[in-house]
Design an enzyme around this catalytic site. Structure first.
Site, PDB file in Angstrom:
ATOM      1  N   ASP A  98      39.594  34.051  50.902  1.00  4.58           N
ATOM      2  CA  ASP A  98      38.766  35.111  50.328  1.00  4.58           C
ATOM      3  C   ASP A  98      37.785  35.683  51.354  1.00  4.58           C
ATOM      4  O   ASP A  98      37.613  36.897  51.465  1.00  4.58           O
ATOM      5  CB  ASP A  98      38.008  34.586  49.102  1.00  4.58           C
ATOM      6  CG  ASP A  98      38.960  34.138  48.004  1.00  4.58           C
ATOM      7  OD1 ASP A  98      40.177  34.393  48.132  1.00  4.58           O
ATOM      8  OD2 ASP A  98      38.501  33.523  47.032  1.00  4.58           O
ATOM      9  N   SER A 136      35.222  37.426  43.694  1.00  3.81           N
ATOM     10  CA  SER A 136      33.845  37.894  43.495  1.00  3.81           C
ATOM     11  C   SER A 136      32.834  36.962  44.159  1.00  3.81           C
ATOM     12  O   SER A 136      31.793  37.407  44.651  1.00  3.81           O
ATOM     13  CB  SER A 136      33.534  38.033  42.003  1.00  3.81           C
ATOM     14  OG  SER A 136      33.761  36.818  41.336  1.00  3.81           O
ATOM     15  N   GLY A 168      39.602  36.495  39.617  1.00  3.39           N
ATOM     16  CA  GLY A 168      40.595  36.181  40.649  1.00  3.39           C
ATOM     17  C   GLY A 168      40.592  37.187  41.789  1.00  3.39           C
ATOM     18  O   GLY A 168      41.517  37.233  42.590  1.00  3.39           O
TER      19      GLY A 168
HETATM   20  C1  GLA Z   1      40.664  31.115  45.087  1.00  3.94           C
HETATM   21  C2  GLA Z   1      40.193  30.364  46.327  1.00  3.94           C
HETATM   22  C3  GLA Z   1      41.038  30.750  47.539  1.00  3.94           C
HETATM   23  C4  GLA Z   1      42.535  30.600  47.240  1.00  3.94           C
HETATM   24  C5  GLA Z   1      42.885  31.312  45.942  1.00  3.94           C
HETATM   25  C6  GLA Z   1      44.312  31.076  45.531  1.00  3.94           C
HETATM   26  O1  GLA Z   1      40.409  32.487  45.212  1.00  3.94           O
HETATM   27  O2  GLA Z   1      38.834  30.674  46.596  1.00  3.94           O
HETATM   28  O3  GLA Z   1      40.664  29.961  48.647  1.00  3.94           O
HETATM   29  O4  GLA Z   1      42.922  29.264  47.218  1.00  3.94           O
HETATM   30  O5  GLA Z   1      42.043  30.889  44.871  1.00  3.94           O
HETATM   31  O6  GLA Z   1      45.174  31.682  46.446  1.00  3.94           O
END
Ligand code: GLA
Length: 382
Positions: free
Chosen positions: A174, A129, A126
């Protein structure tokens, strides 16, 4: 170890991995990209919401060189894959080589490449990566080509590599965090307008600690897609494109099913909490930020329904430690890690409590790091 040194060691490990797998060849270029830790604002990026996040000192390095044989090669942790082309084939090479496809689609001439990867960032925890890997590889390829790109374009290429080439339905969070985060501070990202601003980390006596459950989430998986579809269908039913436009009476009166209403309640509340979290950070109110992080977790658990018993147990264990200000799952959920905001003096106790609640859980401390734009100004134009 100073963070600059850790980045260099990881880049050197990527280079060694490349040479071990592919033998001596032309000189390689390297690049390092950090992971991302959301403070508040989870599962709102695909709903045009606000996110407060930091880039972290754990990251991924890529070493890239042109392939003399025309064969593509990707290697990480002793696994080697070779290909005749860069397109997805269902293995480790997919994420590593997707930037080649995305850069070519933008009109760049990219030769066949050989790529070595090394990481200090846990994968599937989470902490973005995937984005870190793709941004590191893209930056190393651009450096090899002596090409430059704006931060916005680099984020667009990295997002396209993940979403269009690999078919993973992620939002823009991200990539933007990994690229645009300021050194020693947080990024407040408005996913509705794309605008971002930087906030200083005001606390010398507070840190972020985390624990990985070891159960890995999958952003390409069914549940993430479903949350995204449910949220988007709710926004469409109310005739808006951003959760920042939602009001409570509208959400309660909407002609949607109970699940979609819960998703709408989450994205509406979470984007408000992210704005409040930015306010808490500006005022140096550590307790308020911690409370907002814990409230974020409860909403992700009860309304967006992306938590797991293991994540809830970790949050509970962290919150029970005196000095812990708040804790929450980080990233997409369905597994992965929990992060807690704690007084520095309580950091070890919090790590021990989480490790105890999780069996084999790996714990870590996260320090805000600059993003790739600040780290690689020779490649990323402002
Ligand atoms: C993943 C997804 C992001 C976002 C998060 C939750 O990391 O790649 O785009 O939706 O989950 O906030």
């Amino acid at each position: 170890m100073p963070i600059g040194e850790a980045r260099e060691l990881t880049a050197a490990a990527a280079l060694r991995a490349l040479e071990d797998a592919a033998g001596p060849g032309s000189a390689a270029t390297t690049a390092w990209a950090p992971g991302r830790c959301t403070l508040v604002g989870e599962h709102v990026d695909y709903a045009g919401g606000l996110v407060l996040c930091v880039a972290v000192d754990l990251g991924i390095a890529a070493a890239v060189r042109g392939s003399a044989s025309g064969r593509y090669l990707a290697t990480s942790e002793g696994v080697i894959v070779t290909r005749t082309g860069p397109g997805p084939a269902g293995d480790l090479g997919d994420r590593v080589l997707a930037p080649v496809v995305a850069l070519r689609e933008r009109g760049l001439t990219v030769p066949a490449v050989e790529v070595g990867i090394a990481a200090t960032l846990p994968s599937g925890a989470g902490l973005a990566s995937s984005a870190a890997l793709i941004v590191a590889t893209t930056t190393a390829i651009l450096r090899m080509l002596s090409a430059t790109m704006t931060a916005r374009d680099l984020a667009a290429v990295a997002l396209s590599a993940e979403r269009d080439v690999l078919g993973i339905p992620c939002g823009p969070l991200d990539q933007r965090a990994v690229i645009d985060a300021p050194g020693g501070g947080a990024l407040l990202l408005d996913c509705g307008t794309g605008r971002a601003s930087s906030l200083a980390w005001p606390w010398e006596d507070a840190v972020l600690v985390g624990c990985d459950t070891g159960t890995h989430h999958d952003v390409g998986g069914v549940e993430y897609r479903r949350r995204r579809e449910e949220t988007e269908s709710g926004l469409a039913a109310l005739g808006v494109t951003s959760c920042q436009e939602l009001t409570e009476p509208e959400v309660e009166a909407a002609h949607v099913g109970p699940e979609v209403r819960r998703r709408l309640r989450h994205v509406m509340g979470e984007t408000e909490r992210a704005a409040a979290a930015a306010g808490a950070m500006r005022q140096g109110d550590l307790d308020a930020l911690g409370r907002l992080m814990s409230a974020s977790h409860r909403s992700l658990r009860d309304l967006h329904e992306v938590s797991t018993p293991a994540l809830d147990a970790l949050v509970g264990a962290a919150e029970a430690v005196p000095g812990c200000k708040g804790a929450r799952l980080v990233g997409a959920g369905f597994g992965g890690a929990v992060v807690a905001l704690v007084a520095s003096t309580a950091a070890q106790a919090c790590r021990d409590a989480m490790a105890g609640a999780c069996g084999a859980g790996r714990t870590f401390e996260l320090t805000p790091s600059p993003g790739v734009a600040a780290l690689s100004p020779d490649v990323v134009r402002g």
